[in-house]
Motif scaffolding. Structure first.
Motif, PDB file in Angstrom:
ATOM      1  N   GLY A 125       0.667  -1.205  -0.078  1.00  0.00           N
ATOM      2  CA  GLY A 125      -0.099   0.074  -0.023  1.00  0.00           C
ATOM      3  C   GLY A 125       0.840   1.366   0.122  1.00  0.00           C
ATOM      4  O   GLY A 125       0.362   2.342   0.547  1.00  0.00           O
ATOM      5  N   ASP A 126       2.014   1.150  -0.394  1.00  0.00           N
ATOM      6  CA  ASP A 126       2.941   2.344  -0.319  1.00  0.00           C
ATOM      7  C   ASP A 126       2.267   3.136  -1.587  1.00  0.00           C
ATOM      8  O   ASP A 126       2.706   4.587  -1.342  1.00  0.00           O
ATOM      9  CB  ASP A 126       4.568   2.089  -0.339  1.00  0.00           C
ATOM     10  CG  ASP A 126       4.488   0.984  -1.297  1.00  0.00           C
ATOM     11  OD1 ASP A 126       3.828   0.542  -2.113  1.00  0.00           O
ATOM     12  OD2 ASP A 126       5.766   0.279  -1.453  1.00  0.00           O
ATOM     13  N   VAL A 127       2.016   2.872  -2.518  1.00  0.00           N
ATOM     14  CA  VAL A 127       1.602   3.635  -3.778  1.00  0.00           C
ATOM     15  C   VAL A 127       0.123   3.123  -4.211  1.00  0.00           C
ATOM     16  O   VAL A 127      -0.187   1.982  -4.216  1.00  0.00           O
ATOM     17  CB  VAL A 127       2.595   3.593  -4.940  1.00  0.00           C
ATOM     18  CG1 VAL A 127       2.002   4.380  -6.086  1.00  0.00           C
ATOM     19  CG2 VAL A 127       3.858   3.847  -4.725  1.00  0.00           C
ATOM     20  N   VAL A 128      -0.690   4.223  -4.149  1.00  0.00           N
ATOM     21  CA  VAL A 128      -2.004   3.945  -4.553  1.00  0.00           C
ATOM     22  C   VAL A 128      -2.467   4.852  -5.705  1.00  0.00           C
ATOM     23  O   VAL A 128      -2.296   5.889  -5.539  1.00  0.00           O
ATOM     24  CB  VAL A 128      -3.244   4.005  -3.228  1.00  0.00           C
ATOM     25  CG1 VAL A 128      -4.532   3.996  -3.587  1.00  0.00           C
ATOM     26  CG2 VAL A 128      -2.941   3.065  -2.054  1.00  0.00           C
ATOM     27  N   CYS A 129      -3.273   4.073  -6.783  1.00  0.00           N
ATOM     28  CA  CYS A 129      -3.741   5.130  -7.729  1.00  0.00           C
ATOM     29  C   CYS A 129      -5.343   4.834  -7.522  1.00  0.00           C
ATOM     30  O   CYS A 129      -5.744   3.850  -7.748  1.00  0.00           O
ATOM     31  CB  CYS A 129      -3.314   4.574  -9.154  1.00  0.00           C
ATOM     32  SG  CYS A 129      -4.198   5.437 -10.356  1.00  0.00           S
ATOM     33  N   PHE A 130      -5.906   6.081  -7.440  1.00  0.00           N
ATOM     34  CA  PHE A 130      -7.550   6.249  -7.518  1.00  0.00           C
ATOM     35  C   PHE A 130      -7.849   6.490  -8.991  1.00  0.00           C
ATOM     36  O   PHE A 130      -7.665   7.272  -9.353  1.00  0.00           O
ATOM     37  CB  PHE A 130      -7.673   7.289  -6.660  1.00  0.00           C
ATOM     38  CG  PHE A 130      -9.364   7.470  -6.502  1.00  0.00           C
ATOM     39  CD1 PHE A 130     -10.208   6.409  -6.116  1.00  0.00           C
ATOM     40  CD2 PHE A 130      -9.885   8.641  -7.169  1.00  0.00           C
ATOM     41  CE1 PHE A 130     -11.653   6.362  -6.271  1.00  0.00           C
ATOM     42  CE2 PHE A 130     -11.488   8.820  -7.168  1.00  0.00           C
ATOM     43  CZ  PHE A 130     -12.082   7.539  -6.654  1.00  0.00           C
ATOM     44  N   ASP A 131      -8.270   5.314  -9.515  1.00  0.00           N
ATOM     45  CA  ASP A 131      -8.650   5.341 -10.909  1.00  0.00           C
ATOM     46  C   ASP A 131     -10.073   5.646 -11.237  1.00  0.00           C
ATOM     47  O   ASP A 131     -10.881   4.810 -10.954  1.00  0.00           O
ATOM     48  CB  ASP A 131      -8.332   3.966 -11.490  1.00  0.00           C
ATOM     49  CG  ASP A 131      -8.432   3.758 -12.928  1.00  0.00           C
ATOM     50  OD1 ASP A 131      -8.600   4.862 -13.651  1.00  0.00           O
ATOM     51  OD2 ASP A 131      -8.258   2.565 -13.499  1.00  0.00           O
ATOM     52  N   SER A 132     -10.157   6.899 -11.617  1.00  0.00           N
ATOM     53  CA  SER A 132     -11.681   7.187 -11.888  1.00  0.00           C
ATOM     54  C   SER A 132     -11.835   7.453 -13.435  1.00  0.00           C
ATOM     55  O   SER A 132     -12.520   8.488 -13.797  1.00  0.00           O
ATOM     56  CB  SER A 132     -11.923   8.260 -11.208  1.00  0.00           C
ATOM     57  OG  SER A 132     -11.261   9.391 -11.500  1.00  0.00           O
ATOM     58  N   THR A 133     -11.300   6.628 -14.303  1.00  0.00           N
ATOM     59  CA  THR A 133     -11.049   6.930 -15.653  1.00  0.00           C
ATOM     60  C   THR A 133     -12.467   6.579 -16.474  1.00  0.00           C
ATOM     61  O   THR A 133     -12.557   6.785 -17.890  1.00  0.00           O
ATOM     62  CB  THR A 133     -10.071   6.102 -16.572  1.00  0.00           C
ATOM     63  OG1 THR A 133     -10.106   4.715 -16.069  1.00  0.00           O
ATOM     64  CG2 THR A 133      -8.658   6.942 -16.179  1.00  0.00           C
ATOM     65  N   TYR A 134     -13.347   6.364 -15.821  1.00  0.00           N
ATOM     66  CA  TYR A 134     -14.966   6.132 -16.327  1.00  0.00           C
ATOM     67  C   TYR A 134     -15.153   7.259 -16.721  1.00  0.00           C
ATOM     68  O   TYR A 134     -16.017   7.282 -17.876  1.00  0.00           O
ATOM     69  CB  TYR A 134     -15.727   5.410 -15.362  1.00  0.00           C
ATOM     70  CG  TYR A 134     -16.165   6.369 -14.006  1.00  0.00           C
ATOM     71  CD1 TYR A 134     -17.096   7.368 -14.358  1.00  0.00           C
ATOM     72  CD2 TYR A 134     -15.220   6.352 -12.980  1.00  0.00           C
ATOM     73  CE1 TYR A 134     -17.228   8.228 -13.291  1.00  0.00           C
ATOM     74  CE2 TYR A 134     -15.711   7.225 -12.130  1.00  0.00           C
ATOM     75  CZ  TYR A 134     -16.596   8.078 -12.100  1.00  0.00           C
ATOM     76  OH  TYR A 134     -16.835   9.130 -11.133  1.00  0.00           O
TER      77      TYR A 134
END
Length: 834
Positions: A366-375
């Protein structure tokens, strides 16, 4: 070409002098702009225009278009057509006047051909005006599309009459009258589409053969485009598909009767207190409106304060299907966690969920998280979003998922805080999101200390959407722009490549790229390299999870199909990770002969070793120069022939630490070739353990779960019981996950379960005896009323945001949610506090 009359030559000359004469190499931002310009020129000269031949790409991008005089060409004679008694007059006579435009690499259209002369007399000003009225009527629909106000928030209607009453009330308040216009019906007489218009819409038709009257009626129709169009939904209700607020005539003052319309509770029409402001959001037009249209300002009609552009409507049945899925998952796995947010009207708007494996993965990676909202860019239909990370095999893993119908700052804060609590308070080092000021503010408040960057993958997708014409106008722009985003690790190289791209494709004046460049330190990989990134960009380039689920997010597909495929995808990804773990533990490949490479191959996973091996190859081509020594710190300059920029490395002989100016180790977690060169010069042949990051090792997931369970008695017993249950579920889920990898470990846990249960029962029996003695000793105390206990308990259960925390093992699913509200399922948030 026949000679034109002096009148034609004169009119063309006047158009040239007025600046409306097209010229070769003239540029336009779009095909429509070119058409409008040529159309204005034609009206000034005295002819009409039509669109002729065009060339498009596979994505319907116009690369070439020709506009011609309406009298160009000749009428085609159809085979077998019979001769008619009264044939239409011939209008096409082969006029060669035209203008051709072509798409350039910078996304603009350039005039490549222009023919000004006509082989027919041009129309007079009077005839032009008459024909313009007919033309405007024919193209009213195209005009409306450009004037649709997307900021208007409207309700759904049960019937067509209810929609008419609503629009009629709105018209009375604004100062115009309404009439019903066109409609579409089915064979069963069901209205599927209805259009309500301003009474001044369109133009009065002149009937053929009508006699002239002495006192003609005054002209009332002005071609006003204001309208509201409703369409039927699969649920049987009507939603507003188009809402045009613009008028091309002065509005009258609303009458007092219009302002005092009361609400009918059955029809749902709004009363004066709630007002149109609770449903409609009006935006006054700018002064430079080409139609000179008027609209009421905020002083004329109250404006609702809620920004509706962040709200996405929840499709009928979606909320129920989502809750059913979440409850089913929690029944199958008690450690499954979900949360629901409702708005002020108790409508469920946002959902978040994560299972125990996701929580365990976050503990490791969990050191890097991407919040992917490309919808938002792909137009999937439903607002699906994911928290994604990367494991030690450089595979994308899911930490949690969400359906986010409300994109306000309040909802983002709720989502990020929920995610943080789900991961028992642990924060990532870096979080990557889309470019959003609301997200930035929410993350700063909820996750202080977490470094926030914009995801370059999102930047790339968004730019493709914004500059579609420019990318289709050139075959090389996409690759050059991609290199600027993903390939450069040196600031000077990045800046030079960016400037070259703008110059080569004439994009210096592009405002989108200018704004993007101003924020380059938030997304460009050459900046802020002290923030750990884990090479997330390469993972997203080859492994985008949203694309695999997009076809199941369509509104035409029921939501439970999406959840079935979501679980299937999750299982496939986790099986692929398990296969990679097995492959890494077998060490089937031949180890390298060189000592450092052999050590790295034994420690790193295959994917991480590939990154290290690439750096080792570069190290072989490096040249080292000593820059002096201060105390125990020695500084070196490392150069490569292929790269003009030098890098500087510091080595501390006291503790053996190495730091490089490129900061690749801090950014990716793999020692750079500059560091390897210095270590080799200091005769350090073994790779220091502190520079073998555990998150890239084969044993990244090996290690006992750390945590304490220091419970203090006091507070609400029911809440503490739920918290203890959730915490223990998390512990045993982690133990089960680890033990399942081995038959012996599974058998050991199974054999110890009876012993553990007996010890628990013994502790509970002792605890029961102690509690009985305490109860007997306190019988003479004054009894608190049940009401005060219940009230006190509810006050204790209330959290700072006004949410309810689940008080049972199966979570809280009340019949009515409080607001502002979160609905919690399991809450594995670490050891409970008093």
């Amino acid at each position: 070409m026949t000679d034109t009359t002096p009148t034609t030559t004169t009119m063309i000359g006047e158009a040239a002098s007025s600046g409306w004469m097209p010229t070769i190499n003239m540029l336009f931002d779009s095909e429509n702009n070119a058409y409008d310009f040529y159309n204005t020129y034609a009206e000034n000269v005295g002819f009409f225009v039509r669109r002729s031949t065009l060339w498009t790409t596979s994505k319907n991008i116009v690369t070439r278009r020709t506009f011609v005089c309406s009298r160009e060409g000749f009428r085609e004679k159809k085979k077998g057509a019979k001769e008619v008694k009264s044939p239409r007059p011939e209008t096409r006579i082969g006029c060669e006047a035209c203008m051709t435009i072509r798409l350039t690499p910078n996304g603009k259209y350039r005039v490549t051909e222009f023919e000004a002369n006509h082989n027919h007399p041009l129309a007079t000003a009077a005839s032009i005006q008459m024909l313009k009225a007919k033309k405007l009527r024919r193209k009213a629909r195209a005009t409306r599309v450009n004037l649709v106000d997307d900021s208007v928030k409207t309700p759904e209607f049960e019937t067509e009459d209810e929609a008419y009453e609503f629009y009629n009330m709105y018209a009375g308040r604004m100062g115009f009258t309404v009439r019903r216009a066109s409609m579409t019906v089915t064979a069963d007489d069901v209205i599927t589409r209805r259009m309500f218009v301003c009474s001044k819409e369109g133009f009065r038709e002149r009937k053929k053969g009508a006699k002239r009257v002495k006192k003609p009626r005054p002209e009332t129709r002005t071609g006003c485009p204001a309208c509201m169009i409703i369409r039927i939904t699969p649920g049987g209700k009507y939603h507003v598909s188009e809402f045009v607020t613009c008028h091309n005539h002065p509005l009258s003052a609303p009458s007092s009767s219009d302002l005092l319309v009361s609400q009918n509770s059955e029809t749902g029409v709004l009363d004066d207190e709630s007002g149109m402001a609770d449903v409609l959001m009006m935006t006054p037009l700018s002064a430079d409106n080409p139609f000179n249209m008027q609209a009421r300002t905020a002083q004329d009609i109250s404006i609702h304060s809620v920004d509706s552009k962040h709200i996405k409507s929840v499709l009928v049945g979606d909320a129920g299907a989502t809750l059913e899925y979440l409850q089913k998952m929690q029944e199958e796995n008690p450690s499954f966690f979900y949360a629901v947010q409702a708005d002020d009207d108790d409508n469920l708007i946002n959902f978040f969920w994560a299972d125990a494996k996701s929580v365990l993965d976050f503990n490791y990676f969990g050191d890097v998280v991407c919040f992917d909202s490309t919808y938002k860019y792909f137009g999937y239909g439903r607002p699906f979003a994911q928290f994604i990370g990367v494991n030690h095999h450089k595979q994308a893993i899911i930490f949690g998922s969400a359906l986010l119908h409300d994109e306000s700052k309040k909802s983002y804060k709720w989502l990020f805080e929920t995610f943080k609590n789900t991961m028992h308070g642990k924060q990532s080092k870096t979080i990557l999101t889309d470019r959003s000021e609301l997200m930035t503010e929410a993350i700063a408040e909820i996750m202080p200390g977490t470094f926030h960057r914009y995801c370059v993958w999102h930047i790339y997708q968004n730019t493709l959407e914004q500059l579609t014409q420019a990318f289709h106008g050139s075959k090389t722009l996409a690759s050059d722009f991609s290199r600027c985003l993903f390939d450069y690790e040196d600031e000077d190289e990045f800046l030079m490549a960016w400037r070259t791209m703008l110059e080569n494709y004439d994009l210096k004046d592009n405002q989108w790229l200018a704004n993007l460049f101003e924020e380059r330190e938030k997304w460009a990989l050459v900046y802020k390299r002290e923030a750990f990134y884990a090479d997330m960009k390469s993972v997203q380039l080859k492994d985008n999870l949203s694309c695999e689920l997009k076809k199941f997010l369509s509104p035409e597909i029921e939501l439970f199909h999406f959840y079935e495929n979501y679980n299937r995808l999750l299982d496939e990804r986790r099986f692929a990770e398990l296969q990679a773990d097995v492959h890494a533990s077998q060490n089937s490949r031949k180890l390298p002969s060189m000592r450092v490479l052999r050590q790295a191959a034994e420690l790193y996973t295959h994917a991480a070793f590939k990154m290290f091996e690439k750096e080792f190859e570069f190290y072989m081509d490096c040249m080292l120069y000593s820059c002096g020594q201060i105390g125990t710190i020695s500084e070196y300059k490392v150069t490569m022939d292929e790269k003009p920029k030098d890098h500087f490395v510091k080595f501390d002989s006291l503790d053996g630490s190495v730091t490089c100016s490129c900061k690749k180790f801090e950014f990716i977690g793999i020692p750079c070739h500059h560091m390897l060169k210095v270590l080799d010069s200091r005769n350090i042949k073994d790779l220091p353990q502190e520079y073998v990051l555990k998150r890239w090792r084969k044993d990244a997931k090996v290690g006992a779960f750390g945590g304490s369970c220091d419970f203090l008695y006091g507070g609400n017993p029911q809440t503490l019981t739920a918290k203890r249950y959730n915490y223990l579920c998390r512990i045993f889920s982690i133990v089960a996950s680890r033990a399942s990898k081995s038959f012996d470990a599974s058998a050991f846990i199974e054999s110890q379960s009876d012993v553990l249960m007996e010890q628990v029962e013994q502790i509970l029996r002792v605890r029961t005896i102690e509690m009985s003695s305490l109860i007997n000793a306190s019988c003479d105390r004054a009894q608190n009323s049940v009401e005060s206990i219940v009230i006190g308990g509810f006050r204790h259960d209330r959290v700072s945001q006004g949410s309810f925390v689940g008080a049972t093992a199966n979570g809280f699913l009340g019949s009515r949610l409080s607001h502002p509200t979160m609905c919690w399922g399991q809450f594995p948030a670490g050891p409970p506090e008093q």
